[in-house]
Structures are given as C-alpha cells and as structure tokens.
Enzyme design. Structure first.
Site, PDB file in Angstrom:
ATOM      1  N   LEU A  28       0.816  -1.225   0.000  1.00  0.00           N
ATOM      2  CA  LEU A  28       0.000   0.000   0.000  1.00  0.00           C
ATOM      3  C   LEU A  28       0.844   1.267   0.000  1.00  0.00           C
ATOM      4  CD1 LEU A  28      -2.629  -1.003   2.735  1.00  0.00           C
ATOM      5  CD2 LEU A  28      -2.936  -1.089   0.256  1.00  0.00           C
ATOM      6  N   GLY A  29       2.055   1.143   0.490  1.00  0.00           N
ATOM      7  CA  GLY A  29       2.883   2.343   0.579  1.00  0.00           C
ATOM      8  C   GLY A  29       4.328   1.980   0.817  1.00  0.00           C
ATOM      9  N   GLY A  31       7.740   4.184   2.092  1.00  0.00           N
ATOM     10  CA  GLY A  31       8.376   5.442   2.458  1.00  0.00           C
ATOM     11  C   GLY A  31       9.828   5.192   2.803  1.00  0.00           C
ATOM     12  N   SER A  32      10.518   6.269   3.204  1.00  0.00           N
ATOM     13  CA  SER A  32      11.927   6.087   3.556  1.00  0.00           C
ATOM     14  C   SER A  32      12.063   5.417   4.930  1.00  0.00           C
ATOM     15  CB  SER A  32      12.655   7.427   3.541  1.00  0.00           C
ATOM     16  OG  SER A  32      11.776   8.459   3.905  1.00  0.00           O
ATOM     17  N   PHE A  33      10.936   5.348   5.680  1.00  0.00           N
ATOM     18  CA  PHE A  33      11.032   4.763   7.020  1.00  0.00           C
ATOM     19  C   PHE A  33      10.336   3.409   7.122  1.00  0.00           C
ATOM     20  CE2 PHE A  33      11.101   9.400   7.423  1.00  0.00           C
ATOM     21  CZ  PHE A  33      12.406   9.550   7.854  1.00  0.00           C
ATOM     22  N   GLY A  34       9.887   2.860   5.990  1.00  0.00           N
ATOM     23  CA  GLY A  34       9.264   1.543   6.043  1.00  0.00           C
ATOM     24  C   GLY A  34       8.315   1.302   4.899  1.00  0.00           C
ATOM     25  N   VAL A  36       4.375  -0.516   3.781  1.00  0.00           N
ATOM     26  CA  VAL A  36       3.061  -0.839   4.315  1.00  0.00           C
ATOM     27  C   VAL A  36       2.371  -1.833   3.376  1.00  0.00           C
ATOM     28  CG1 VAL A  36       0.824   0.106   5.011  1.00  0.00           C
ATOM     29  CG2 VAL A  36       2.903   1.433   5.391  1.00  0.00           C
ATOM     30  N   LYS A  55       2.761  -2.484   8.833  1.00  0.00           N
ATOM     31  CA  LYS A  55       3.871  -1.597   8.499  1.00  0.00           C
ATOM     32  C   LYS A  55       5.152  -2.223   9.024  1.00  0.00           C
ATOM     33  CE  LYS A  55       3.775   3.090   8.560  1.00  0.00           C
ATOM     34  NZ  LYS A  55       3.802   4.486   9.080  1.00  0.00           N
ATOM     35  N   ASP A 167       2.387  15.450  10.875  1.00  0.00           N
ATOM     36  CA  ASP A 167       2.410  15.069   9.461  1.00  0.00           C
ATOM     37  C   ASP A 167       0.971  14.923   8.953  1.00  0.00           C
ATOM     38  OD1 ASP A 167       3.586  14.489   7.034  1.00  0.00           O
ATOM     39  OD2 ASP A 167       4.036  12.398   7.525  1.00  0.00           O
TER      40      ASP A 167
END
Ligand code: ADP
Ligand code: MG
Length: 352
Positions: A28-29, A31-34, A36, A55, A167
């Site tokens: 689903l996603g 990002g630079s931190f993980g 999903v 996540k 955020d």
C-alpha cells in the site's frame, strides 16, 4: 493506578501476533522509514482471516508503536484501530518494527480529493440522508464542513491526549468504512509532549507541502528532551507556552483550503500556493487581494464557497492558516466555530 501496570495487564490478555501468522498481500505504501502492506492473518485454520494492514518500519517504528498504544487507550476513535506492534529481529536488514492495524478502507482523503467528483464522492459515505439540494456551492459546502468537523474531532482527541501529529495531510487520513468517518493514520512523526517522547522534532520528517512555517514545534528556548517524570510535571505549562498543537492546525487549514479550491488540490499548485503565501508574509488576506482580481473560475469558486453565510468559512480558514502559532485557533475552539452551526441554519431555512 499506574498506566504501565494497566498496559501490562492488557498486553497479557490481548492476542499476541507473530511474524508467521501474517500473510502478505498488496503493497500500500513505501516510504523512507518503512513499507506498508495489506495482510491477512489467521490464528486458527477454522477462523475467518482478519483483514489487516502491516507496516514494517525502521528505527522510528518504536516511537510509532508507543504513539499507537497511547492512542488506543486515550482516544481510540481518532486514529486507525491499532492491534499490535513488535520488534522483528530475524530480518537480514537488522531489527525492524512490525505494526498491525485493522484495514479501515480503500481510500485516503488524498485519493478521494483527486477525483473530479469531489466532494460529491464523499457525500454518501459520511452523510446519512443524501440531499434534495441541487448540486452547487451550498451542497459542496455542507460536505466539506462535515469532513472538516470529523478531522477536527480526531485532531482534538490527539491534542487532548498530549500528542502532536506533525504530518497531517490528505495521504495520512483514511476513510474508515466501518465507522463511516475519517481517521488519522501514520503516527511515525508524532510527538508525545506529556512524557517527552520524540520531544525534539526531527525537521526532516516534516512534509514541506503541509508543514507550518515554524521550524521548531517547541521554541528553541525550552529545555531539551526532559526525562519522563520532569516532562510529565512540566509539559502542561510548556504546552500553554508554545502551543505545539497549532502546528497540526496549520496543516488541517491547508487541507480545508484544498477542499474549497479545486485548483489547489494538485501537489504542484499547492507548492505554488505556498510560495505565493510566503511572499505575502503568510497573510491569507493579502494573498486573496493579490490573486482575486485575476482569478480564474476555479479560484473564484473557492472564494464563493468560503464567502457563504457572511464569509464564515473564510473566517475559519484564516484563523487556522496564520504565521504565528499562538494566533491560530485550537481544534477544540474550531469545533465550536459558527461555521459548523450551518447545518442548524440550513434546517431552519427549510422549515421557513
Ligand atoms: P507511510 O509511512 O508509508 O506514509 P502510512 O501509515 O501513511 O505509512 O501508510 C501508507 C498507506 O497505507 C496510507 O496512505 C494508506 O493508503 C494505507 N493505510 C495505512 N494504514 C491503513 C489502514 N489502517 N487501513 C487502510 N489503509 C491503510
Ligand atoms: Mg503516510
């Protein structure tokens, strides 16, 4: 009774999940931190698998688990339903944190806002009776007002708990099909000021498209990350002094703006708007004066919507998007703003 004792007892009775229970589905996603994923999870072969979101997070996962545990106890309705988080050490990349939520629904507010149909595509999702009103500004305003009320309600829950999200953006707002309401997700950049967790803001975590102009959520004069007991005693005062919650209010104000102005919904137009607003010293009134004389139909439509009922929507917007944090309205005060009385007024005008 000690919060940690309660937490321990709850942990003992809550189901504990582990890596092998999880069956990965669609991503689903990323990002630079993980990353999903949508996942299913069956504890017993006989039971219906649960529809969840996983996540896999890097080092910030620990903070995100803390925030989600706090939200679960203090303001569960504000955010996506959190089930469980744990440290996963068997991965080659080193330690990861795994977090599990209920799958709330397919669409974020960003997905819904991208549609040409917005806000009508949201109407039947959140309003019980679909309206006899013809399509037009009044009807759009009523839908946008309802979305805003839900966002502010969720945000007030977080802020009353002592959490600043940092955020807030349409991508981090999920439509919960079960609750028929918008909920906040992604507490990876959040700060819990009551206990000083993630107290020093990491600016690089902030999304420049939606971030308020202040660089630091707490003024640089305040002492750096105090230890937990000191922070608990101090933070209500610090909260009053610095009003860190107003950082989120600025972001939610920008979402309000994007909902009202179709022409400001794309990333590029929002970035351009931010530049214009900065040139106007973050004064929305002078921004309006500079753009309105040569406004195209999409901008004009936004001003018309906000000008309904003597400009009560514009008044609310300008009390959220302000340069100085302490001049911005709080989520709780915003919920009592006359803009939200409109429904009552509308009902009255039908009777007359
Ligand atoms: P990231 O750190 O990648 O931004 P998020 O927590 O925002 O992680 O999740 C990424 C995406 O996954 C969201 O934008 C949303 O589309 C989806 N998502 C996250 N949590 C849920 C949930 N509980 N239910 C449904 N979708 C979710
Ligand atoms: Mg996100």
């Amino acid at each position: 009774f000690d919060m940690f004792v309660l937490a321990f007892i709850e942990r003992f009775f809550r189901p504990i999940y582990k890596k092998d229970d999880v069956v990965l589905g669609k991503k689903l996603g990323e990002g630079s931190f993980g990353s999903v994923y949508r996942v299913s999870l069956a504890r017993k072969p006989s039971s219906k698998p649960a529809d969840l979101v996983l996540k896999k997070a890097t080092e910030y996962g620990a903070v995100e688990i803390w925030m989600n545990e706090r939200v679960r106890r203090a303001c569960a309705n504000s955010c996506a339903d959190f089930l469980y988080g744990f440290r996963e050490t068997s991965s080659k990349k080193g330690a990861e944190y795994w977090l599990l939520w209920r799958f709330e629904g397919e669409a974020t507010l960003a997905d819904l806002m991208q549609s040409r149909e917005f806000p009508y595509n949201v109407e039947s999702l959140i309003l019980r009776e679909v309206q006899d009103l013809p399509k037009g500004l009044d009807r759009e305003n009523r839908i946008i007002l309802t979305i805003m009320r839900q966002l502010l309600f969720a945000l007030d829950g977080l802020h009353s708990t002592g959490i600043v999200h940092r955020d807030i953006k349409p991508q981090n707002i999920i439509f919960s099909e079960g609750s028929r309401a918008f909920k906040i997700i992604d507490l990876g950049a959040a700060a819990d000021l009551r206990v000083g967790i993630n107290y020093i803001p990491k600016e690089f975590l902030l999304d420049p498209r939606y971030a308020a102009p202040e660089q630091y959520i707490m003024s640089t004069q305040t002492p750096s990350a105090p230890s937990a007991p000191v922070a608990t005693a101090l933070s209500p005062v610090l909260w009053q002094l610095n009003l860190p919650d107003r950082f989120d209010i600025y972001s939610v104000g920008l979402i309000f703006l994007q909902m009202a102005f179709p022409g400001l919904r794309s990333d590029n137009s929002l970035i351009q708007f931010n530049r214009q607003l900065k040139r106007c010293d973050y004064d929305l009134v002078s921004w309006r004066q500079s753009v309105e004389p040569r406004a195209g139909p999409e901008l004009r439509k936004g001003f018309e919507l906000l000008d309904l009922d003597g400009g009560i929507g514009w008044e609310l917007l300008t009390s959220m998007v302000r340069f100085k944090a302490r001049q911005r309205i709080s989520a709780k005060t915003a919920l009592a703003h006359p803009y939200f009385d409109r429904e009552g007024l509308l009902a009255l005008s039908f009777i007359q």
